[in-house]
Design a protein around this motif. Structure first.
Motif, PDB file in Angstrom:
ATOM      1  N   LYS A  85       4.982   7.408   0.428  1.00 49.50           N
ATOM      2  CA  LYS A  85       4.930   7.047   1.519  1.00 49.50           C
ATOM      3  C   LYS A  85       4.239   5.447   1.363  1.00 49.50           C
ATOM      4  N   ILE A  86       5.196   4.578   2.254  1.00 49.03           N
ATOM      5  CA  ILE A  86       4.961   3.346   2.036  1.00 49.03           C
ATOM      6  C   ILE A  86       3.879   3.106   3.420  1.00 49.03           C
ATOM      7  N   ASN A  87       2.765   2.920   3.211  1.00 44.53           N
ATOM      8  CA  ASN A  87       1.693   2.720   4.278  1.00 44.53           C
ATOM      9  C   ASN A  87       1.976   1.130   4.631  1.00 44.53           C
ATOM     10  N   ARG A  88       2.036   0.311   3.927  1.00 43.76           N
ATOM     11  CA  ARG A  88       2.167  -0.971   4.459  1.00 43.76           C
ATOM     12  C   ARG A  88       3.113  -1.863   3.312  1.00 43.76           C
ATOM     13  N   LEU A  89       4.081  -2.545   3.894  1.00 42.63           N
ATOM     14  CA  LEU A  89       4.494  -3.494   2.708  1.00 42.63           C
ATOM     15  C   LEU A  89       4.971  -5.018   3.706  1.00 42.63           C
ATOM     16  N   ALA A  90       4.480  -5.964   3.075  1.00 33.47           N
ATOM     17  CA  ALA A  90       4.656  -7.188   3.841  1.00 33.47           C
ATOM     18  C   ALA A  90       4.912  -8.333   2.854  1.00 33.47           C
ATOM     19  N   PHE A  91       5.759  -9.405   3.416  1.00 33.34           N
ATOM     20  CA  PHE A  91       6.055 -10.409   2.219  1.00 33.34           C
ATOM     21  C   PHE A  91       5.194 -11.549   2.983  1.00 33.34           C
ATOM     22  N   GLY A  92       4.112 -11.772   2.766  1.00 35.05           N
ATOM     23  CA  GLY A  92       3.141 -13.057   3.281  1.00 35.05           C
ATOM     24  C   GLY A  92       2.414 -12.542   4.478  1.00 35.05           C
ATOM     25  N   GLU A  93       1.629 -13.452   5.157  1.00 32.46           N
ATOM     26  CA  GLU A  93       0.561 -12.942   6.009  1.00 32.46           C
ATOM     27  C   GLU A  93       1.098 -12.373   7.262  1.00 32.46           C
ATOM     28  N   GLY A 114      -0.647  17.178 -11.290  1.00 33.78           N
ATOM     29  CA  GLY A 114      -1.065  17.950  -9.774  1.00 33.78           C
ATOM     30  C   GLY A 114      -1.712  16.942  -8.851  1.00 33.78           C
ATOM     31  N   GLU A 115      -2.283  16.038  -9.198  1.00 33.85           N
ATOM     32  CA  GLU A 115      -2.581  14.876  -8.390  1.00 33.85           C
ATOM     33  C   GLU A 115      -1.551  13.898  -8.102  1.00 33.85           C
ATOM     34  N   GLY A 116      -2.225  12.951  -6.851  1.00 39.49           N
ATOM     35  CA  GLY A 116      -1.357  11.832  -6.620  1.00 39.49           C
ATOM     36  C   GLY A 116      -2.052  10.512  -6.742  1.00 39.49           C
ATOM     37  N   CYS A 117      -1.395   9.331  -6.369  1.00 37.93           N
ATOM     38  CA  CYS A 117      -2.103   8.172  -6.550  1.00 37.93           C
ATOM     39  C   CYS A 117      -1.693   7.369  -5.385  1.00 37.93           C
ATOM     40  N   ASN A 118      -2.745   6.802  -4.833  1.00 35.46           N
ATOM     41  CA  ASN A 118      -2.612   5.786  -3.701  1.00 35.46           C
ATOM     42  C   ASN A 118      -2.876   4.138  -4.525  1.00 35.46           C
ATOM     43  N   ILE A 119      -1.926   3.509  -4.542  1.00 29.11           N
ATOM     44  CA  ILE A 119      -1.959   2.169  -5.272  1.00 29.11           C
ATOM     45  C   ILE A 119      -1.754   1.124  -4.120  1.00 29.11           C
ATOM     46  N   VAL A 146       0.995  -4.334 -14.234  1.00 31.46           N
ATOM     47  CA  VAL A 146       0.172  -5.549 -13.539  1.00 31.46           C
ATOM     48  C   VAL A 146      -1.173  -4.635 -13.364  1.00 31.46           C
ATOM     49  N   LYS A 147      -2.305  -5.117 -13.671  1.00 28.08           N
ATOM     50  CA  LYS A 147      -3.430  -4.541 -13.273  1.00 28.08           C
ATOM     51  C   LYS A 147      -4.506  -5.470 -12.413  1.00 28.08           C
ATOM     52  N   HIS A 148      -4.049  -6.760 -12.366  1.00 28.67           N
ATOM     53  CA  HIS A 148      -5.062  -7.724 -11.862  1.00 28.67           C
ATOM     54  C   HIS A 148      -4.569  -7.522 -10.002  1.00 28.67           C
ATOM     55  N   ASP A 149      -5.556  -7.587  -9.271  1.00 27.50           N
ATOM     56  CA  ASP A 149      -5.530  -7.363  -7.729  1.00 27.50           C
ATOM     57  C   ASP A 149      -4.662  -6.190  -7.322  1.00 27.50           C
ATOM     58  N   ILE A 150      -4.917  -5.284  -8.121  1.00 24.75           N
ATOM     59  CA  ILE A 150      -4.349  -3.726  -7.864  1.00 24.75           C
ATOM     60  C   ILE A 150      -5.726  -2.793  -8.033  1.00 24.75           C
ATOM     61  N   ILE A 151      -5.449  -2.011  -7.056  1.00 21.67           N
ATOM     62  CA  ILE A 151      -6.681  -0.799  -6.650  1.00 21.67           C
ATOM     63  C   ILE A 151      -5.853   0.406  -6.746  1.00 21.67           C
ATOM     64  N   LYS A 152      -6.398   1.486  -7.797  1.00 21.24           N
ATOM     65  CA  LYS A 152      -5.535   2.864  -7.475  1.00 21.24           C
ATOM     66  C   LYS A 152      -6.765   3.708  -7.182  1.00 21.24           C
ATOM     67  N   LYS A 153      -6.178   4.758  -6.181  1.00 22.05           N
ATOM     68  CA  LYS A 153      -7.111   5.838  -5.893  1.00 22.05           C
ATOM     69  C   LYS A 153      -6.235   7.228  -6.437  1.00 22.05           C
ATOM     70  N   ARG A 154      -7.226   7.949  -7.006  1.00 21.29           N
ATOM     71  CA  ARG A 154      -6.615   9.307  -7.135  1.00 21.29           C
ATOM     72  C   ARG A 154      -6.941  10.245  -6.150  1.00 21.29           C
ATOM     73  N   ILE A 155      -5.875  10.899  -5.838  1.00 22.15           N
ATOM     74  CA  ILE A 155      -5.791  11.631  -4.396  1.00 22.15           C
ATOM     75  C   ILE A 155      -5.519  13.172  -5.052  1.00 22.15           C
ATOM     76  N   ASP A 156      -6.126  14.347  -4.450  1.00 22.14           N
ATOM     77  CA  ASP A 156      -5.640  15.533  -4.669  1.00 22.14           C
ATOM     78  C   ASP A 156      -4.516  16.007  -3.746  1.00 22.14           C
ATOM     79  N   SER A 157      -4.173  17.312  -3.780  1.00 23.40           N
ATOM     80  CA  SER A 157      -2.757  17.708  -3.186  1.00 23.40           C
ATOM     81  C   SER A 157      -3.125  17.542  -1.611  1.00 23.40           C
ATOM     82  N   ASP A 197       0.806  -1.281  -0.081  1.00 26.14           N
ATOM     83  CA  ASP A 197       0.071  -0.006  -0.071  1.00 26.14           C
ATOM     84  C   ASP A 197       0.827   1.389   0.003  1.00 26.14           C
ATOM     85  N   VAL A 198       1.117   1.704  -1.129  1.00 31.61           N
ATOM     86  CA  VAL A 198       2.042   2.853  -1.404  1.00 31.61           C
ATOM     87  C   VAL A 198       1.206   4.104  -1.988  1.00 31.61           C
TER      88      VAL A 198
END
Length: 397
Positions: A260-268, A211-216, A111-122, A85-86
């Motif tokens: 910003k790395i909100n979460r990064l995990a290798f596995g459960e 000028g926008e950002g993205c949360n993927i 990669v598009k499968h299992d991926i969600i993108k959120k457009r975010i403003d400034s 979650d970046v």
């Protein structure tokens, strides 16, 4: 019967002394009181160490302890799940892509499968959430190959502009044209020259999101071998065996890869796991560059008291930023995660402490304190008697 009872009585290891022969002292009483307090505190400490949550656990002493072991990882043919979650505050979703590749030669591009993108403003507010890659929905009435509009019941087959693998191949959207170019190892230099991209407003959409950002966020399922995955602007393609991105299509001189790395995990997730990159933030100060994370993944197996097994991983990380000019292979803008796997596996196994172990600990507390207090009492008692005798004969000075 009396004879048997007499023999048993003779085995008494704790012969009783008549109270007439007792000599109770004030120091002995103080030591007894202090010893009782110490025994009580140690007993409470033993219970609290077991982290008991209820009266039932106190009675049964069912605290679970974790045993740690290191073993050689002999697993084969497994996959590695990467949860991420970046957030990129200055990189629009329209130009952001995700690629993954490993040393076995397997590649997952854009990669598009299992991926969600959120457009975010400034300000970090969500504008839109979508599950798609670069591009836009197909146009309803595009141009046919011969240049005319679609007639009733006519089947559309858009041109791939020289990137067709065969004469029967069609590219009915800007995304399909760019995919055909990628398969050829070409870059799309001017999307406005492509009818599908022009009518879908490819460049206009990029300008609108400037000028926008993205949360993927989402996950990747990759082979359990060394490899890398990266977030970068543009669609990737291979040219002469080199991995590249078609940055010219976006008509920009630089890309801000602050993230910003909100979460990064290798596995459960498993109890006690610490992911060192969670919440890590980095701000770019130079015009362009590549930010790299070098991750060492340690396979981990966690088995709880019920026997449930969690196959997961821990990891350590080092970081490096490489600055440079856009267009140079050495400085492809993006955030790269290079991971390697340790040959050593860590196993955590939860086990209950038995009630007999609890009794042993209590006996050790009582016996130890009783013995030490007896030695202390004896030392004080005999010391007082010796001093008193010397004072009686006038030898104490």
């Amino acid at each position: 019967m009396d004879n048997i009872m007499g023999k048993i009585r003779s085995l008494d290891a704790y012969p009783k002394i008549n109270e007439d022969f007792y000599s109770r002292t004030l120091p002995g009483g103080v030591i007894t009181l202090a010893s009782s307090i110490v025994m009580l505190l140690l007993f409470i400490s033993e219970l609290s160490r077991s982290s008991l949550k209820s009266l039932l656990y106190v009675c049964l002493y069912l605290h679970a302890v974790t045993e740690t072991k290191l073993v050689v990882d002999t697993s084969r043919g497994e996959t590695l799940r990467i949860n991420f979650d970046v957030t990129f505050p200055a990189l629009p979703c329209s130009i952001l892509s995700l690629d993954a590749m490993d040393i076995s030669g397997e590649r997952h591009l854009d990669v598009k499968h299992d991926i969600i993108k959120k457009r975010i403003d400034s300000h970090g507010n969500v504008i839109e959430t979508r599950q798609e890659g670069i591009g836009a929905p197909k146009i309803e009435k595009p141009l046919q190959k011969h240049g005319g509009r679609l007639e009733h019941n006519e089947t559309y087959c858009g041109s791939c502009f020289g990137a067709e693998a065969s004469d029967d191949e069609c590219c009915n959207s800007c995304e399909e044209v760019r995919e055909a170019y990628r398969n050829k190892g070409w870059a799309v230099s001017n999307p406005d020259l492509i009818d599908q991209c022009k009518r879908e407003g490819f460049l206009q959409r990029i300008k609108d999101e400037d000028g926008e950002g993205c949360n993927i966020y989402g996950f990747l399922e990759v082979n359990k071998v060394a490899g890398n995955f990266h977030f970068a602007p543009g669609k990737s393609f291979d040219h002469a065996g080199v991995h590249m991105h078609d940055l010219l299509a976006f008509q920009k001189d630089s890309f801000n890869i602050s993230h910003k790395i909100n979460r990064l995990a290798f596995g459960e997730y498993f109890p006690g796991v610490m992911n060192p990159l969670d919440g890590v933030q980095w701000t770019q100060e130079t015009p362009s560059g590549m930010y790299q994370y070098f991750v060492k993944v340690v396979p981990t197996v966690y088995t709880d008291v019920s026997g449930h097994i969690i196959q997961s991983n821990q990891f350590s990380v080092t970081e490096h930023f490489r600055s440079g000019q856009v267009g140079q292979l050495q400085s492809l803008p993006g955030v790269f995660f290079f991971y390697d796997l340790s040959p050593i596996k860590v196993t955590f196994t939860e086990e209950h402490i038995s009630f007999l172990h609890f009794l042993t600990s209590v006996c050790a507390i009582v016996g130890g304190v009783f013995t030490v207090s007896g030695i202390l009492d004896s030392f004080i008692y005999h010391g007082q008697r010796a001093i008193k005798k010397k004072m009686e004969i006038g030898k104490f000075s």
